[in-house]
Design a protein around this motif. Structure first.
Motif, short mmCIF file in Angstrom:
data_model
loop_
_atom_site.label_atom_id
_atom_site.label_comp_id
_atom_site.label_asym_id
_atom_site.label_seq_id
_atom_site.Cartn_x
_atom_site.Cartn_y
_atom_site.Cartn_z
N ASP A 110 -37.12 23.65 19.38
CA ASP A 110 -37.09 25.17 19.10
C ASP A 110 -38.08 26.14 19.19
OD1 ASP A 110 -38.33 24.61 16.55
OD2 ASP A 110 -36.42 24.93 15.00
N GLY A 111 -39.17 26.04 19.47
CA GLY A 111 -40.00 26.63 19.32
C GLY A 111 -40.95 27.17 18.11
N LEU A 112 -40.38 26.35 17.19
CA LEU A 112 -41.56 26.15 15.86
C LEU A 112 -42.50 25.30 14.91
CD1 LEU A 112 -38.91 29.03 13.77
CD2 LEU A 112 -41.44 29.72 15.43
N LYS A 113 -40.97 24.16 15.54
CA LYS A 113 -41.34 22.11 14.58
C LYS A 113 -41.39 21.39 15.84
CE LYS A 113 -41.10 20.21 11.21
NZ LYS A 113 -42.64 19.87 9.81
N VAL A 114 -42.46 21.34 16.23
CA VAL A 114 -41.97 19.77 16.88
C VAL A 114 -41.70 18.45 16.33
CG1 VAL A 114 -43.38 18.26 18.30
CG2 VAL A 114 -44.38 20.57 17.64
N PRO A 115 -40.46 18.24 16.81
CA PRO A 115 -40.11 17.00 16.21
C PRO A 115 -40.64 15.65 16.45
CG PRO A 115 -38.61 17.84 18.41
CD PRO A 115 -39.87 18.29 17.78
N LEU A 116 -42.03 15.74 15.66
CA LEU A 116 -42.21 14.36 16.16
C LEU A 116 -43.14 14.11 14.49
CD1 LEU A 116 -44.26 14.70 19.59
CD2 LEU A 116 -42.11 12.65 18.71
N PRO A 117 -43.66 13.13 13.81
CA PRO A 117 -43.64 12.09 12.92
C PRO A 117 -45.66 12.78 13.14
CG PRO A 117 -43.41 10.47 14.05
CD PRO A 117 -42.67 11.53 15.03
N ASP A 118 -46.47 12.95 11.49
CA ASP A 118 -47.50 13.29 11.81
C ASP A 118 -47.99 12.09 12.70
OD1 ASP A 118 -46.45 15.59 10.05
OD2 ASP A 118 -47.63 14.53 8.29
N ALA A 119 -49.74 12.70 13.37
CA ALA A 119 -50.62 11.69 13.71
C ALA A 119 -49.58 10.71 14.70
CB ALA A 119 -51.25 11.56 12.64
N SER A 120 -48.79 11.30 15.63
CA SER A 120 -48.36 10.99 16.14
C SER A 120 -48.29 10.57 17.43
CB SER A 120 -46.79 10.74 16.23
OG SER A 120 -46.20 11.71 16.81
N LEU A 121 -49.70 11.36 18.31
CA LEU A 121 -49.81 11.14 19.57
C LEU A 121 -51.87 11.19 19.55
CD1 LEU A 121 -48.15 14.45 20.33
CD2 LEU A 121 -47.21 12.42 20.59
N ASP A 122 -52.47 10.66 21.01
CA ASP A 122 -53.26 10.40 20.95
C ASP A 122 -53.62 12.03 21.53
OD1 ASP A 122 -54.07 7.64 20.04
OD2 ASP A 122 -52.89 6.74 21.61
N CYS A 123 -52.97 12.07 22.70
CA CYS A 123 -53.47 13.27 23.79
C CYS A 123 -52.44 14.69 23.79
CB CYS A 123 -54.11 13.09 25.46
SG CYS A 123 -55.04 14.51 26.40
N ILE A 124 -52.59 15.57 23.83
CA ILE A 124 -51.73 17.11 23.77
C ILE A 124 -52.13 18.05 25.17
CG2 ILE A 124 -50.48 18.79 22.80
CD1 ILE A 124 -50.67 17.63 19.77
N PHE A 125 -51.28 18.28 26.13
CA PHE A 125 -51.52 18.92 26.94
C PHE A 125 -50.79 19.55 27.39
CE2 PHE A 125 -51.42 20.11 31.70
CZ PHE A 125 -52.30 19.45 32.12
N ILE A 126 -52.02 21.03 27.76
CA ILE A 126 -51.07 22.18 27.84
C ILE A 126 -52.02 23.26 28.48
CG2 ILE A 126 -50.76 23.90 26.27
CD1 ILE A 126 -51.58 22.66 23.50
N ALA A 127 -50.60 23.38 29.16
CA ALA A 127 -51.24 24.11 30.63
C ALA A 127 -50.54 25.59 30.75
CB ALA A 127 -51.36 23.36 32.20
N CYS A 128 -51.47 26.57 31.31
CA CYS A 128 -51.18 27.80 30.79
C CYS A 128 -49.97 28.43 30.11
CB CYS A 128 -51.13 28.00 32.25
SG CYS A 128 -52.74 28.35 32.72
N VAL A 129 -49.72 27.89 28.43
CA VAL A 129 -48.43 28.01 27.73
C VAL A 129 -48.48 28.91 26.57
CG1 VAL A 129 -46.75 27.34 26.02
CG2 VAL A 129 -47.37 25.81 28.56
N PHE A 130 -49.71 29.15 26.21
CA PHE A 130 -49.73 30.46 25.09
C PHE A 130 -49.58 31.84 25.86
CE2 PHE A 130 -49.67 26.55 22.33
CZ PHE A 130 -50.45 26.77 21.37
N HIS A 131 -50.45 32.43 27.02
CA HIS A 131 -49.94 33.36 26.92
C HIS A 131 -48.19 34.53 27.06
CE1 HIS A 131 -50.01 31.86 31.23
NE2 HIS A 131 -48.62 32.70 31.40
N HIS A 132 -47.20 32.59 27.11
CA HIS A 132 -46.14 33.59 26.84
C HIS A 132 -45.62 33.54 25.60
CE1 HIS A 132 -44.74 32.99 31.10
NE2 HIS A 132 -45.77 31.71 31.65
#
Length: 236
Positions: A110-132
């Motif tokens: 929904d753009g607000l809450k990531v539907p994943l448990p706490d501390a469940s990812l090793d890596c988050i990749f973000i490519a040219c997203v935050f300017h939107h």
């Protein structure tokens, strides 16, 4: 860029999902095939980061995956990893599903809450997203990303460099970037720290277009120079 994640604007990117690559190629002045160069460039950097750590991530999230430009090179770099393609645009994720890339699963949110448990990812990749995404939501969203990242995990964020005139021109020419607000590297780093990331190192990148790809090894000497088309931040 190859990524979509405007907060509460899923309909906007649903409309452009089918011709996203064509619009992006037009705005940057390169062929659609050359867009893969930019995606591979970013993934090779992430791969090198993990090589330096002496291990590979087990779980990766492509935050704002859009139509999945980065997913095939990501799977090639990390063939054993589970990859989560997350986006607000279900139409974009439907196109990801048609690619049937191994170990990739799509996840709408929904753009607000990531539907994943706490501390469940090793890596988050973000490519040219935050300017939107509206600036007032950045710190809270980064805190949400810190929540789902493991304590020893890594977030790798790429953004357009507003100091580069060619980048500004490409953004101005791009229809789906009409509401984009570019963010300077120093300010993006400040927001990352405010979101709970203890360490956040930044470097400038993408100094050479696809036609000059053979010069890419020189980029490791240029990260300090604020003229690259983009910059990247590594947070933990």
């Amino acid at each position: 860029m190859g990524e979509t994640m405007p907060l509460h604007a899923d309909a906007e990117f649903d409309r452009v999902a089918q011709d996203y690559r064509a619009q992006h190629a037009h705005s940057t002045g390169v062929s659609e095939d050359a867009l893969d160069y930019f995606a591979s460039y970013k993934i090779e950097y992430v791969q090198q980061l993990w090589r330096e750590r002496g291990r590979s991530p087990r779980t990766i999230m492509d935050f704002g995956a859009g139509i999945g430009n980065a997913l095939a090179p990501m799977h090639e770099a990390f063939p054993e990893a589970e990859i989560i393609a997350l986006d607000v645009s279900r139409a974009s994720l439907d196109l990801v599903d048609t690619q049937a890339i191994p170990n990739v699963r799509t996840l709408a949110y929904d753009g607000l809450k990531v539907p994943l448990p706490d501390a469940s990812l090793d890596c988050i990749f973000i490519a040219c997203v935050f300017h939107h995404i509206p600036a007032e939501h950045h710190v809270a969203l980064l805190a949400e990303l810190r929540r789902v990242l493991r304590p020893d995990g890594v977030l790798v964020l790429f953004e357009h460099n507003p100091l580069n005139p060619l980048t500004r021109l490409a953004v101005a020419r791009c229809e789906f970037d009409r509401d984009a607000v570019l963010i300077g590297a120093r300010e993006m780093r400040r927001r990352l720290v405010a979101g709970g990331f203890v360490r956040a190192a930044s470097k400038f990148c993408l100094f050479f277009p696809p036609a000059l790809g053979l010069l890419r090894p020189l980029e490791r000497f240029l990260g300090w120079l604020p003229l690259g088309a983009q910059y990247h931040l590594v947070g933990s």
